[in-house]
Design a protein around this motif. Sequence first.
Motif, PDB file in Angstrom:
ATOM      1  N   THR A  20       0.876  -1.177   0.000  1.00 56.35           N
ATOM      2  CA  THR A  20       0.000   0.000   0.000  1.00 56.35           C
ATOM      3  C   THR A  20       0.907   1.218   0.000  1.00 56.35           C
ATOM      4  OG1 THR A  20      -1.625  -1.208   1.326  1.00 56.35           O
ATOM      5  CG2 THR A  20      -1.879   1.177   1.201  1.00 56.35           C
ATOM      6  N   PRO A  21       1.145   1.802  -1.154  1.00 50.80           N
ATOM      7  CA  PRO A  21       2.064   2.939  -1.190  1.00 50.80           C
ATOM      8  C   PRO A  21       1.486   4.140  -0.445  1.00 50.80           C
ATOM      9  CG  PRO A  21       1.085   2.580  -3.347  1.00 50.80           C
ATOM     10  CD  PRO A  21       0.607   1.478  -2.465  1.00 50.80           C
ATOM     11  N   PRO A  22       2.336   4.854   0.274  1.00 44.47           N
ATOM     12  CA  PRO A  22       1.853   6.036   0.982  1.00 44.47           C
ATOM     13  C   PRO A  22       1.482   7.144   0.000  1.00 44.47           C
ATOM     14  CG  PRO A  22       4.236   5.928   1.116  1.00 44.47           C
ATOM     15  CD  PRO A  22       3.774   4.666   0.441  1.00 44.47           C
ATOM     16  N   GLY A  72      -4.247  14.329   8.385  1.00 46.50           N
ATOM     17  CA  GLY A  72      -4.154  13.214   9.330  1.00 46.50           C
ATOM     18  C   GLY A  72      -5.265  12.196   9.143  1.00 46.50           C
ATOM     19  N   GLN A  73      -6.489  12.662   8.904  1.00 49.46           N
ATOM     20  CA  GLN A  73      -7.627  11.759   8.681  1.00 49.46           C
ATOM     21  C   GLN A  73      -7.413  10.893   7.448  1.00 49.46           C
ATOM     22  OE1 GLN A  73     -10.910  14.475   8.361  1.00 49.46           O
ATOM     23  NE2 GLN A  73     -10.923  14.927  10.554  1.00 49.46           N
ATOM     24  N   ARG A  74      -6.719  11.421   6.478  1.00 49.19           N
ATOM     25  CA  ARG A  74      -6.491  10.690   5.234  1.00 49.19           C
ATOM     26  C   ARG A  74      -5.241   9.807   5.292  1.00 49.19           C
ATOM     27  NH1 ARG A  74      -9.174  15.313   4.423  1.00 49.19           N
ATOM     28  NH2 ARG A  74     -10.657  15.489   2.714  1.00 49.19           N
ATOM     29  N   GLY A  75      -4.428   9.986   6.329  1.00 49.74           N
ATOM     30  CA  GLY A  75      -3.229   9.169   6.485  1.00 49.74           C
ATOM     31  C   GLY A  75      -2.087   9.546   5.553  1.00 49.74           C
ATOM     32  N   TRP A  76      -2.100  10.762   5.046  1.00 47.19           N
ATOM     33  CA  TRP A  76      -1.053  11.200   4.131  1.00 47.19           C
ATOM     34  C   TRP A  76       0.206  11.572   4.887  1.00 47.19           C
ATOM     35  CZ3 TRP A  76      -4.595  15.247   1.301  1.00 47.19           C
ATOM     36  CH2 TRP A  76      -5.557  14.566   0.553  1.00 47.19           C
ATOM     37  N   LEU A  77       1.346  11.383   4.244  1.00 50.78           N
ATOM     38  CA  LEU A  77       2.628  11.833   4.787  1.00 50.78           C
ATOM     39  C   LEU A  77       2.833  13.277   4.357  1.00 50.78           C
ATOM     40  CD1 LEU A  77       4.946   8.833   3.827  1.00 50.78           C
ATOM     41  CD2 LEU A  77       3.475   9.100   5.827  1.00 50.78           C
ATOM     42  N   VAL A  78       3.338  14.092   5.261  1.00 50.94           N
ATOM     43  CA  VAL A  78       3.542  15.512   4.968  1.00 50.94           C
ATOM     44  C   VAL A  78       5.013  15.769   4.658  1.00 50.94           C
ATOM     45  CG1 VAL A  78       3.426  17.859   5.904  1.00 50.94           C
ATOM     46  CG2 VAL A  78       1.634  16.193   6.469  1.00 50.94           C
ATOM     47  N   ILE A  79       5.248  16.472   3.566  1.00 49.74           N
ATOM     48  CA  ILE A  79       6.588  16.979   3.264  1.00 49.74           C
ATOM     49  C   ILE A  79       6.487  18.489   3.413  1.00 49.74           C
ATOM     50  CG2 ILE A  79       8.402  17.252   1.539  1.00 49.74           C
ATOM     51  CD1 ILE A  79       7.546  14.580   0.347  1.00 49.74           C
ATOM     52  N   ALA A  80       7.307  19.031   4.301  1.00 49.99           N
ATOM     53  CA  ALA A  80       7.207  20.455   4.632  1.00 49.99           C
ATOM     54  C   ALA A  80       8.590  21.068   4.830  1.00 49.99           C
ATOM     55  CB  ALA A  80       6.378  20.635   5.902  1.00 49.99           C
ATOM     56  N   CYS A  81       8.610  22.376   4.859  1.00 51.32           N
ATOM     57  CA  CYS A  81       9.830  23.127   5.192  1.00 51.32           C
ATOM     58  C   CYS A  81       9.623  24.006   6.415  1.00 51.32           C
ATOM     59  CB  CYS A  81      10.238  24.048   4.040  1.00 51.32           C
ATOM     60  SG  CYS A  81      10.900  23.182   2.635  1.00 51.32           S
ATOM     61  N   ASP A  82       8.399  24.228   6.792  1.00 51.91           N
ATOM     62  CA  ASP A  82       8.077  25.185   7.832  1.00 51.91           C
ATOM     63  C   ASP A  82       8.262  24.578   9.220  1.00 51.91           C
ATOM     64  OD1 ASP A  82       7.129  27.243   9.361  1.00 51.91           O
ATOM     65  OD2 ASP A  82       5.062  27.080   8.681  1.00 51.91           O
ATOM     66  N   ILE A  83       9.465  24.663   9.769  1.00 49.78           N
ATOM     67  CA  ILE A  83       9.663  24.091  11.101  1.00 49.78           C
ATOM     68  C   ILE A  83       9.116  24.999  12.189  1.00 49.78           C
ATOM     69  CG2 ILE A  83      11.622  22.680  10.427  1.00 49.78           C
ATOM     70  CD1 ILE A  83      13.441  24.707  11.770  1.00 49.78           C
ATOM     71  N   MET A 125      11.317   6.956   4.340  1.00 47.38           N
ATOM     72  CA  MET A 125      10.047   7.641   4.577  1.00 47.38           C
ATOM     73  C   MET A 125       8.884   6.659   4.429  1.00 47.38           C
ATOM     74  SD  MET A 125      11.026  11.066   2.411  1.00 47.38           S
ATOM     75  CE  MET A 125       9.416  11.843   2.422  1.00 47.38           C
ATOM     76  N   CYS A 126       8.920   5.863   3.392  1.00 49.78           N
ATOM     77  CA  CYS A 126       7.863   4.885   3.154  1.00 49.78           C
ATOM     78  C   CYS A 126       7.850   3.808   4.242  1.00 49.78           C
ATOM     79  CB  CYS A 126       8.018   4.259   1.773  1.00 49.78           C
ATOM     80  SG  CYS A 126       7.727   5.435   0.426  1.00 49.78           S
ATOM     81  N   SER A 127       9.029   3.428   4.727  1.00 42.64           N
ATOM     82  CA  SER A 127       9.103   2.452   5.818  1.00 42.64           C
ATOM     83  C   SER A 127       8.448   2.995   7.084  1.00 42.64           C
ATOM     84  CB  SER A 127      10.557   2.078   6.110  1.00 42.64           C
ATOM     85  OG  SER A 127      11.100   1.371   5.029  1.00 42.64           O
ATOM     86  N   GLU A 128       8.716   4.255   7.399  1.00 38.28           N
ATOM     87  CA  GLU A 128       8.075   4.878   8.562  1.00 38.28           C
ATOM     88  C   GLU A 128       6.566   4.893   8.374  1.00 38.28           C
ATOM     89  OE1 GLU A 128       9.307   5.607  11.424  1.00 38.28           O
ATOM     90  OE2 GLU A 128      11.412   5.408  10.902  1.00 38.28           O
ATOM     91  N   ALA A 129       6.125   5.196   7.172  1.00 40.87           N
ATOM     92  CA  ALA A 129       4.686   5.238   6.888  1.00 40.87           C
ATOM     93  C   ALA A 129       4.051   3.869   7.055  1.00 40.87           C
ATOM     94  CB  ALA A 129       4.455   5.755   5.476  1.00 40.87           C
ATOM     95  N   SER A 130       4.766   2.828   6.656  1.00 39.93           N
ATOM     96  CA  SER A 130       4.206   1.478   6.763  1.00 39.93           C
ATOM     97  C   SER A 130       4.011   1.060   8.218  1.00 39.93           C
ATOM     98  CB  SER A 130       5.095   0.469   6.030  1.00 39.93           C
ATOM     99  OG  SER A 130       6.313   0.286   6.724  1.00 39.93           O
ATOM    100  N   GLN A 131       4.732   1.702   9.126  1.00 43.14           N
ATOM    101  CA  GLN A 131       4.581   1.415  10.554  1.00 43.14           C
ATOM    102  C   GLN A 131       3.485   2.263  11.192  1.00 43.14           C
ATOM    103  OE1 GLN A 131       8.372   1.434  12.622  1.00 43.14           O
ATOM    104  NE2 GLN A 131       9.398   0.851  10.732  1.00 43.14           N
TER     105      GLN A 131
END
Length: 187
Positions: A20-22, A72-83, A125-131
């Motif tokens: 199941t790809p993120p 978060g509800q959709r389970g998407w991974l976020v790529i951001a720059c705004d720390i 990143m995908c490994s973290e998502a799979s967990q």
Amino acid sequence: MSSESPSTTSEPPPASSWATPPEFYLDENSVSRSVRKLLGGLGYQVHTPAELFGSRDEALGVPDERWLPLVGQRGWLVIACDIRIFERPHEYQAYLLAKVAVFLLPGESKIEERKELITRNLSAMCSEASQLRAGVWRLTPRGLEVYEPPATRKKRARRARSIDCGLSDDVISLTFESIRTPKANGR
């Protein structure tokens, strides 16, 4: 037989590598056509603020506390720059409630550097998502690094300062009072 050593950089894994790809959400501060094209070219589903809110105009400047729960509800991974999101308490709280995985690119990075960091770290990143783990990681040339938001560091520092040294506040107070108070026997 070749004397060359194998390459230390490997190709990023295509979406088909995962059962199941993120899916990725590119925060407005990291969105670039190049990053979207990179991930989309590998078969990953990539979402943007404009897609989430219907148009670019509608999405512009939407507070993080509004989009984080949706992502978060959709389970998407976020790529951001705004720390800075993690430095503002109300936005950090929204992140905690949304339970999202956030991958941070260096804020001052150029497009090519961002693409390279995503390419190098995509498998991790995908490994973290799979967990199904929520957390924040920095994308670095050496790999993913857990990012500890300032709000967490401040809490840890407060706890460290309040560690019981085996003395009660009364003993410490008395000790300081006895230093400042002259003795009654001759002074």
